[in-house]
Design an enzyme around this catalytic site. Structure first.
Site, PDB file in Angstrom:
ATOM      1  N   ARG A 105      12.814 -17.567  -9.923  1.00 36.52           N
ATOM      2  CA  ARG A 105      12.097 -17.358  -8.163  1.00 36.52           C
ATOM      3  C   ARG A 105      11.944 -18.032  -8.126  1.00 36.52           C
ATOM      4  O   ARG A 105      12.180 -19.207  -7.790  1.00 36.52           O
ATOM      5  CB  ARG A 105      11.077 -16.262  -8.256  1.00 36.52           C
ATOM      6  CG  ARG A 105      11.346 -14.691  -9.375  1.00 36.52           C
ATOM      7  CD  ARG A 105       9.707 -14.309  -9.448  1.00 36.52           C
ATOM      8  NE  ARG A 105       9.619 -12.820 -10.045  1.00 36.52           N
ATOM      9  CZ  ARG A 105       8.932 -13.171 -11.482  1.00 36.52           C
ATOM     10  NH1 ARG A 105       8.697 -14.336 -11.975  1.00 36.52           N
ATOM     11  NH2 ARG A 105       9.116 -12.227 -12.229  1.00 36.52           N
ATOM     12  N   HIS A 164      17.479 -15.608  -5.266  1.00 32.73           N
ATOM     13  CA  HIS A 164      17.227 -14.569  -6.015  1.00 32.73           C
ATOM     14  C   HIS A 164      18.951 -13.810  -6.934  1.00 32.73           C
ATOM     15  O   HIS A 164      18.798 -13.243  -8.138  1.00 32.73           O
ATOM     16  CB  HIS A 164      16.823 -13.362  -6.122  1.00 32.73           C
ATOM     17  CG  HIS A 164      15.502 -12.268  -6.385  1.00 32.73           C
ATOM     18  ND1 HIS A 164      14.789 -13.296  -6.810  1.00 32.73           N
ATOM     19  CD2 HIS A 164      15.921 -11.443  -7.250  1.00 32.73           C
ATOM     20  CE1 HIS A 164      13.978 -12.396  -8.087  1.00 32.73           C
ATOM     21  NE2 HIS A 164      14.764 -11.724  -8.370  1.00 32.73           N
ATOM     22  N   LYS A 175       5.031 -13.501 -11.076  1.00 30.73           N
ATOM     23  CA  LYS A 175       4.277 -12.609 -10.558  1.00 30.73           C
ATOM     24  C   LYS A 175       3.290 -12.106 -11.198  1.00 30.73           C
ATOM     25  O   LYS A 175       3.184 -12.382 -12.557  1.00 30.73           O
ATOM     26  CB  LYS A 175       5.007 -11.403 -10.176  1.00 30.73           C
ATOM     27  CG  LYS A 175       6.212 -11.728  -9.256  1.00 30.73           C
ATOM     28  CD  LYS A 175       6.937 -10.408  -9.163  1.00 30.73           C
ATOM     29  CE  LYS A 175       7.780 -10.206  -8.007  1.00 30.73           C
ATOM     30  NZ  LYS A 175       8.625  -9.076  -7.300  1.00 30.73           N
ATOM     31  N   TYR A 200      19.636  -5.144 -16.027  1.00 30.92           N
ATOM     32  CA  TYR A 200      20.349  -5.913 -16.442  1.00 30.92           C
ATOM     33  C   TYR A 200      21.795  -5.371 -17.324  1.00 30.92           C
ATOM     34  O   TYR A 200      22.854  -6.044 -17.765  1.00 30.92           O
ATOM     35  CB  TYR A 200      20.353  -7.061 -16.289  1.00 30.92           C
ATOM     36  CG  TYR A 200      19.552  -7.893 -15.558  1.00 30.92           C
ATOM     37  CD1 TYR A 200      20.259  -8.639 -14.660  1.00 30.92           C
ATOM     38  CD2 TYR A 200      17.765  -7.683 -15.414  1.00 30.92           C
ATOM     39  CE1 TYR A 200      19.704  -8.678 -13.209  1.00 30.92           C
ATOM     40  CE2 TYR A 200      17.292  -8.503 -14.594  1.00 30.92           C
ATOM     41  CZ  TYR A 200      17.844  -8.971 -13.747  1.00 30.92           C
ATOM     42  OH  TYR A 200      17.750 -10.034 -12.273  1.00 30.92           O
ATOM     43  N   HIS A 213       9.293 -10.773 -16.958  1.00 32.32           N
ATOM     44  CA  HIS A 213       9.391  -9.438 -16.818  1.00 32.32           C
ATOM     45  C   HIS A 213       7.787  -8.721 -17.942  1.00 32.32           C
ATOM     46  O   HIS A 213       8.586  -9.054 -18.647  1.00 32.32           O
ATOM     47  CB  HIS A 213       9.990  -8.625 -16.934  1.00 32.32           C
ATOM     48  CG  HIS A 213      11.587  -8.654 -16.071  1.00 32.32           C
ATOM     49  ND1 HIS A 213      13.270  -8.171 -16.414  1.00 32.32           N
ATOM     50  CD2 HIS A 213      11.353  -9.112 -14.660  1.00 32.32           C
ATOM     51  CE1 HIS A 213      13.859  -8.220 -14.664  1.00 32.32           C
ATOM     52  NE2 HIS A 213      12.628  -9.086 -14.127  1.00 32.32           N
ATOM     53  N   ARG A 256      19.237 -16.103  -9.903  1.00 32.18           N
ATOM     54  CA  ARG A 256      17.872 -15.386 -11.340  1.00 32.18           C
ATOM     55  C   ARG A 256      18.946 -14.264 -11.813  1.00 32.18           C
ATOM     56  O   ARG A 256      18.811 -14.018 -13.075  1.00 32.18           O
ATOM     57  CB  ARG A 256      17.283 -14.756 -10.406  1.00 32.18           C
ATOM     58  CG  ARG A 256      16.083 -14.465 -11.733  1.00 32.18           C
ATOM     59  CD  ARG A 256      14.155 -14.184 -10.676  1.00 32.18           C
ATOM     60  NE  ARG A 256      13.710 -12.680 -11.721  1.00 32.18           N
ATOM     61  CZ  ARG A 256      12.761 -13.587 -12.607  1.00 32.18           C
ATOM     62  NH1 ARG A 256      12.964 -14.717 -12.852  1.00 32.18           N
ATOM     63  NH2 ARG A 256      12.185 -12.622 -13.076  1.00 32.18           N
TER      64      ARG A 256
END
Length: 313
Positions: free
Chosen positions: A153, A254, A184, A289, A280, A257
Site C-alpha cells: 500500500r 493502489h 492496516k 481478485y 488481508h 497493488r
C-alpha cells in the site's frame, strides 16, 4: 432549552480509534469529518447523543444520499456513526444503539482496476530520458518496483525506513530479500523483495547517499527538501512516470497493488498465498481478485476457443 451533543466525546472516540484501533491517519480524518456531520445533525435537531433514535439516523442517512453522496460514502458514514455509538455503549453512556439496525444503501461493488501484464512490465521497465535521469527518477523506479513487485500500500511504501530500528514502522532487510511492513490494524507482515526491486533499491540507495540534501533520518523515500515523501507527491510522480511510459490511463499506487495480486493469482491460482502477501485479515477480501482472474480467462477463451468465436455470415 434544547440539548446539545458533547464535543468532548468525539475527541475521546477519535483518540480511541487512533490509539486502540490504530486506524490510518486518512481513516481518522474521514471519521472526524463524518462525526462532525453527525454532531451538526444532532445540534440542528436539539438532541444530545443519548437522545438520538433509529428514526433520526435513517432520515439523516437518506438526506446524505439525497445530496448526491455515493452509497459507499453513506455506508462509511453509517459505519463511523455505528462505531461511535458502540463505543458509547461500552462506556455506559447510552441505553439503546440508534445505528445498529440501520442498513446502508446497496451499491454495486466495482472490481479493482489492474494493469495488464504488458502494461505493468512497460511501466516497471520504463527508462527516462538522459536529461531526466536524476535522483528523483531513480527513486521513482524504486517505488514502482516495490509497489508492483511487493504489493505494498502507498502508506506502507512511504513508511519504510532503510533499515531496522526500534521505532521503525517498516524497513528493508536487504540480506534476507524481505520487506517488513506494518499494515492496516497494526498487522505486521514480511513480503519478498524481488530481484528487479532489489536492483532498483540498490541504485536508489546509492543515489540517495549522493544527492547532497539534508535527509530525514532513516526514511527510505524522500521529497525535494530531504523530508519523508508524502502520498500526494508520490501519487503525482507515479502518474508522471506512467504517462512517460506511454500508459494512457490514470495510474495510481493502489492499481499496482491490484496488479500484483491479479498477476500472481493468474499464474499460481493460490488464493491463500495472495491473502498472506497482501496482508488481508479475511479471505473474502482477497476473493475479489478471482473475479478479475475470471475476466482474464474469459477473454483468453473468447480469443482462442473455436466455439467462442463468431463465424462470419
Amino acid at each position: 432549552m434544547s440539548a446539545a451533543p458533547d464535543d468532548s466525546l468525539i475527541v475521546r472516540y477519535l483518540d480511541h480509534v487512533r490509539v486502540e484501533k490504530r486506524l490510518s491517519a486518512r481513516t481518522q480524518a474521514l471519521y472526524a469529518r463524518h462525526l462532525q456531520v453527525l454532531r451538526e445533525q444532532c445540534q440542528q435537531a436539539g438532541l444530545a447523543w443519548d437522545q438520538v433514535r433509529e428514526a433520526h439516523v435513517r432520515r439523516w442517512a437518506a438526506e446524505l444520499r439525497a445530496r448526491g453522496l455515493h452509497p459507499r460514502s453513506v455506508a462509511l458514514a453509517l459505519s463511523c456513526w455505528r462505531g461511535f455509538y458502540t463505543w458509547q455503549g461500552r462506556q455506559g453512556l447510552i441505553r439503546q444503539h440508534p445505528v445498529q439496525g440501520v442498513r446502508a444503501p446497496k451499491a454495486a461493488k466495482p472490481l479493482p482496476k489492474a494493469l495488464a501484464v504488458e502494461e505493468a512490465l512497460r511501466l516497471a521497465g520504463h527508462a527516462p530520458d538522459a536529461a531526466a535521469s536524476d535522483w528523483q527518477a531513480v527513486q521513482d523506479r524504486c517505488m514502482v518496483e516495490l509497489l508492483y513487485g511487493s504489493g505494498l500500500r502507498i502508506a506502507e511504501l512511504l513508511g519504510l525506513d532503510r533499515r531496522y530500528h526500534p521505532q521503525a514502522r517498516g524497513w528493508i532487510d536487504r540480506a534476507a530479500a524481505e520487506v517488513h511492513v506494518c499494515g492496516k490494524g497494526g498487522k505486521w507482515r514480511a513480503v519478498p523483495l524481488g530481484s528487479a526491486a532489489a536492483q532498483a533499491l540498490d541504485e536508489w540507495l546509492t543515489a540517495r547517499a549522493q544527492m547532497g540534501l539534508p535527509v530525514d533520518g532513516e526514511a527510505l523515500f524522500l521529497g525535494a527538501r530531504g523530508q519523508r515523501l508524502t502520498p500526494q507527491v508520490a501519487r503525482r510522480r507515479l502518474q508522471t512516470w506512467a504517462l512517460a511510459a506511454g500508459l494512457p490511463n490514470r495510474v495510481h499506487p493502489h492499481m499496482l497493488r491490484h496488479s500484483f495480486a491479479t498477476h500472481i493469482l493468474q499464474s499460481s491460482a493460490d488464493l491463500r498465498a495472495v491473502q498472506e502477501l497482501l496482508g488481508h485479515a479475511h479471505i473474502g477480501t482477497t476473493q475479489v481478485y478471482t473475479r478479475l482472474d475470471f475476466q482474464h480467462l474469459s477473454r483468453v477463451y473468447e480469443a482462442a476457443h473455436p466455439r467462442a468465436r463468431r463465424t462470419a455470415k
